[in-house]
Design a protein around this motif. Structure first.
Motif, PDB file in Angstrom:
ATOM      1  N   GLY A   1       3.420  -1.075  15.887  1.00  0.00           N
ATOM      2  CA  GLY A   1       4.250  -1.566  14.792  1.00  0.00           C
ATOM      3  C   GLY A   1       3.956  -0.729  13.571  1.00  0.00           C
ATOM      4  O   GLY A   1       3.504   0.399  13.679  1.00  0.00           O
ATOM      5  N   ALA A   2       4.156  -1.268  12.388  1.00  0.00           N
ATOM      6  CA  ALA A   2       3.914  -0.509  11.163  1.00  0.00           C
ATOM      7  C   ALA A   2       2.510  -0.781  10.645  1.00  0.00           C
ATOM      8  O   ALA A   2       2.303  -1.375   9.605  1.00  0.00           O
ATOM      9  N   SER A   3       1.542  -0.348  11.421  1.00  0.00           N
ATOM     10  CA  SER A   3       0.159  -0.534  11.008  1.00  0.00           C
ATOM     11  C   SER A   3      -0.603   0.704  11.441  1.00  0.00           C
ATOM     12  O   SER A   3      -0.169   1.446  12.303  1.00  0.00           O
ATOM     13  N   THR A   4      -1.769   0.920  10.840  1.00  0.00           N
ATOM     14  CA  THR A   4      -2.573   2.066  11.273  1.00  0.00           C
ATOM     15  C   THR A   4      -3.677   1.631  12.227  1.00  0.00           C
ATOM     16  O   THR A   4      -4.517   2.408  12.599  1.00  0.00           O
TER      17      THR A   4
ATOM     18  N   ASP B   1       3.324   9.814  13.885  1.00  0.00           N
ATOM     19  CA  ASP B   1       4.042   9.175  12.790  1.00  0.00           C
ATOM     20  C   ASP B   1       3.197   8.125  12.093  1.00  0.00           C
ATOM     21  O   ASP B   1       2.193   7.639  12.620  1.00  0.00           O
ATOM     22  N   TYR B   2       3.682   7.731  10.925  1.00  0.00           N
ATOM     23  CA  TYR B   2       3.315   6.440  10.365  1.00  0.00           C
ATOM     24  C   TYR B   2       4.633   5.718  10.093  1.00  0.00           C
ATOM     25  O   TYR B   2       5.478   6.241   9.353  1.00  0.00           O
ATOM     26  N   ALA B   3       4.820   4.553  10.731  1.00  0.00           N
ATOM     27  CA  ALA B   3       6.055   3.771  10.590  1.00  0.00           C
ATOM     28  C   ALA B   3       7.295   4.638  10.838  1.00  0.00           C
ATOM     29  O   ALA B   3       8.297   4.516  10.134  1.00  0.00           O
TER      30      ALA B   3
ATOM     31  N   MET C   1       0.848  -1.208   0.000  1.00  0.00           N
ATOM     32  CA  MET C   1       0.000   0.000   0.000  1.00  0.00           C
ATOM     33  C   MET C   1       0.881   1.255   0.000  1.00  0.00           C
ATOM     34  O   MET C   1       1.885   1.302   0.695  1.00  0.00           O
ATOM     35  N   ASN C   2       0.507   2.231  -0.798  1.00  0.00           N
ATOM     36  CA  ASN C   2       1.229   3.506  -0.794  1.00  0.00           C
ATOM     37  C   ASN C   2       0.440   4.562  -0.026  1.00  0.00           C
ATOM     38  O   ASN C   2      -0.780   4.569  -0.055  1.00  0.00           O
ATOM     39  N   TYR C   3       1.188   5.406   0.622  1.00  0.00           N
ATOM     40  CA  TYR C   3       0.546   6.466   1.407  1.00  0.00           C
ATOM     41  C   TYR C   3       0.987   7.822   0.901  1.00  0.00           C
ATOM     42  O   TYR C   3       2.112   7.979   0.439  1.00  0.00           O
ATOM     43  N   ARG C   4       0.107   8.791   0.996  1.00  0.00           N
ATOM     44  CA  ARG C   4       0.500  10.165   0.677  1.00  0.00           C
ATOM     45  C   ARG C   4      -0.137  11.117   1.677  1.00  0.00           C
ATOM     46  O   ARG C   4      -1.196  10.834   2.243  1.00  0.00           O
ATOM     47  N   LEU C   5       0.532  12.252   1.866  1.00  0.00           N
ATOM     48  CA  LEU C   5      -0.017  13.269   2.757  1.00  0.00           C
ATOM     49  C   LEU C   5      -1.149  13.969   2.051  1.00  0.00           C
ATOM     50  O   LEU C   5      -1.054  14.294   0.877  1.00  0.00           O
TER      51      LEU C   5
ATOM     52  N   ASP D   1     -12.375  10.171  12.413  1.00  0.00           N
ATOM     53  CA  ASP D   1     -11.652   8.901  12.307  1.00  0.00           C
ATOM     54  C   ASP D   1     -10.800   8.857  11.034  1.00  0.00           C
ATOM     55  O   ASP D   1     -11.171   8.258  10.041  1.00  0.00           O
ATOM     56  N   GLU D   2      -9.659   9.535  11.093  1.00  0.00           N
ATOM     57  CA  GLU D   2      -8.705   9.550   9.978  1.00  0.00           C
ATOM     58  C   GLU D   2      -7.343   9.306  10.587  1.00  0.00           C
ATOM     59  O   GLU D   2      -7.105   9.715  11.725  1.00  0.00           O
ATOM     60  N   PHE D   3      -6.443   8.681   9.833  1.00  0.00           N
ATOM     61  CA  PHE D   3      -5.084   8.506  10.341  1.00  0.00           C
ATOM     62  C   PHE D   3      -4.304   9.780  10.052  1.00  0.00           C
ATOM     63  O   PHE D   3      -4.256  10.247   8.922  1.00  0.00           O
ATOM     64  N   VAL D   4      -3.712  10.339  11.090  1.00  0.00           N
ATOM     65  CA  VAL D   4      -3.035  11.625  10.937  1.00  0.00           C
ATOM     66  C   VAL D   4      -1.556  11.507  11.301  1.00  0.00           C
ATOM     67  O   VAL D   4      -1.166  10.654  12.098  1.00  0.00           O
ATOM     68  N   VAL D   5      -0.759  12.378  10.708  1.00  0.00           N
ATOM     69  CA  VAL D   5       0.676  12.433  11.003  1.00  0.00           C
ATOM     70  C   VAL D   5       1.104  13.890  11.155  1.00  0.00           C
ATOM     71  O   VAL D   5       0.403  14.812  10.728  1.00  0.00           O
TER      72      VAL D   5
END
Ligand code: IMP
Ligand code: MG
Length: 178
Positions: free
Chosen positions: A72-75, A160-162, A1-5, A151-155
Motif C-alpha cells: 500500500g502507501a507505506s514504507t 516506487d513510493y506510492a 509526511m513530506n518526502y524528497r529525493l 536500510d534506507e527506503f529507495v526509489v
C-alpha cells in the motif's frame, strides 16, 4: 509526511554494469536451455527488461509476470501478500527465474518462492536487484543479487513510493521532511 529525493545511491553506469554481469552469469547457467523469466510487477519491470536484453542468444527466453500487493502507501511491509495477477504460463517441468526489484523483510519473495515451488518447476532460482539484509525477517534464497544496500527506503529504476518515481534511471534514497 513530506518526502524528497536525496542523493543517488546507485547511478546508471553502476546499474548497467551490474545488470550485464548478472546476465553473463545467467547466460552461462542456462546456456542451451529454455528459461521462463518471471517478473514481479511493477517494480521489476525496468530491471527485467534490461536483464533479458543482455542475455546470450543461446538462452531461449520466455517472459511472464505476476503482480502482488504487499505495501500500500507505506514504507513498511504489512507482511500480507496478495496475488493481484497470476502467471499465464504453466511452469511445471520448466526452468524458472523469478526476478524481483528488492528483498527487504523477505516476506514477499518467500511467499512467491513457496507458491511457485508448489507448481513443480524443473528448477526455480531468484534474482533480485537490491537486497536490504539488515531488515530480513524470513530466510529466502537469493541466487543472483545486484547490490546489497543499507536500510534506507529507495526509489527509481522500477522502485516506487506510492506508485511514484519508478521512471528514474538511477536509484535514489527517499528522505522524510520534518
Ligand atoms: P519484503 O516483502 O519486505 O521483502 O518487500 C518486498 C517489496 O517491498 C518489494 O517488492 C518492493 O515493492 C517493496 N520495497 C521494499 N523496500 C523498498 C524500498 O526501499 N523502496 C521501494 N520499495 C520497497
Ligand atoms: Mg513496490
Amino acid at each position: 509526511m513530506n518526502y524528497r529525493l536525496s542523493d543517488i545511491l546507485i547511478d546508471e553506469g553502476r546499474l548497467h554494469r551490474r545488470v550485464k554481469e548478472i546476465a553473463e552469469e545467467v547466460s552461462r547457467e542456462y546456456q542451451g536451455k529454455e528459461l521462463i523469466v518471471v517478473g514481479v510487477l511493477k517494480g521489476a519491470v525496468l530491471f527485467l527488461s534490461d536483464l533479458i536484453r543482455e542475455l546470450d542468444v543461446g538462452v531461449c527466453v520466455k517472459i511472464d509476470f505476476m503482480a502482488v500487493s504487499s505495501y500500500g502507501a507505506s514504507t513498511k511491509s504489512s507482511g500480507v501478500v496478495r496475488i493481484v495477477k497470476d502467471l499465464d504460463t504453466d511452469i511445471k517441468g520448466k526452468d524458472v527465474l523469478l526476478v524481483e526489484d528488492i528483498v527487504d523483510s523477505g516476506l514477499t519473495l518467500a511467499y512467491l518462492v513457496k507458491l511457485l515451488r508448489e507448481r513443480d518447476p524443473k528448477s526455480l532460482k531468484t534474482c533480485v536487484l537490491l537486497d536490504k539484509p539488515d531488515r530480513r525477517q524470513v530466510q529466502v534464497p537469493v541466487d543472483y543479487r545486484g547490490f546489497s544496500i543499507p536500510d534506507e527506503f529507495v526509489v527509481g529504476y522500477g522502485l516506487d513510493y506510492a506508485g511514484l518515481w519508478r521512471n528514474l534511471p538511477a536509484i535514489f534514497v527517499l528522505r522524510t521532511e520534518a
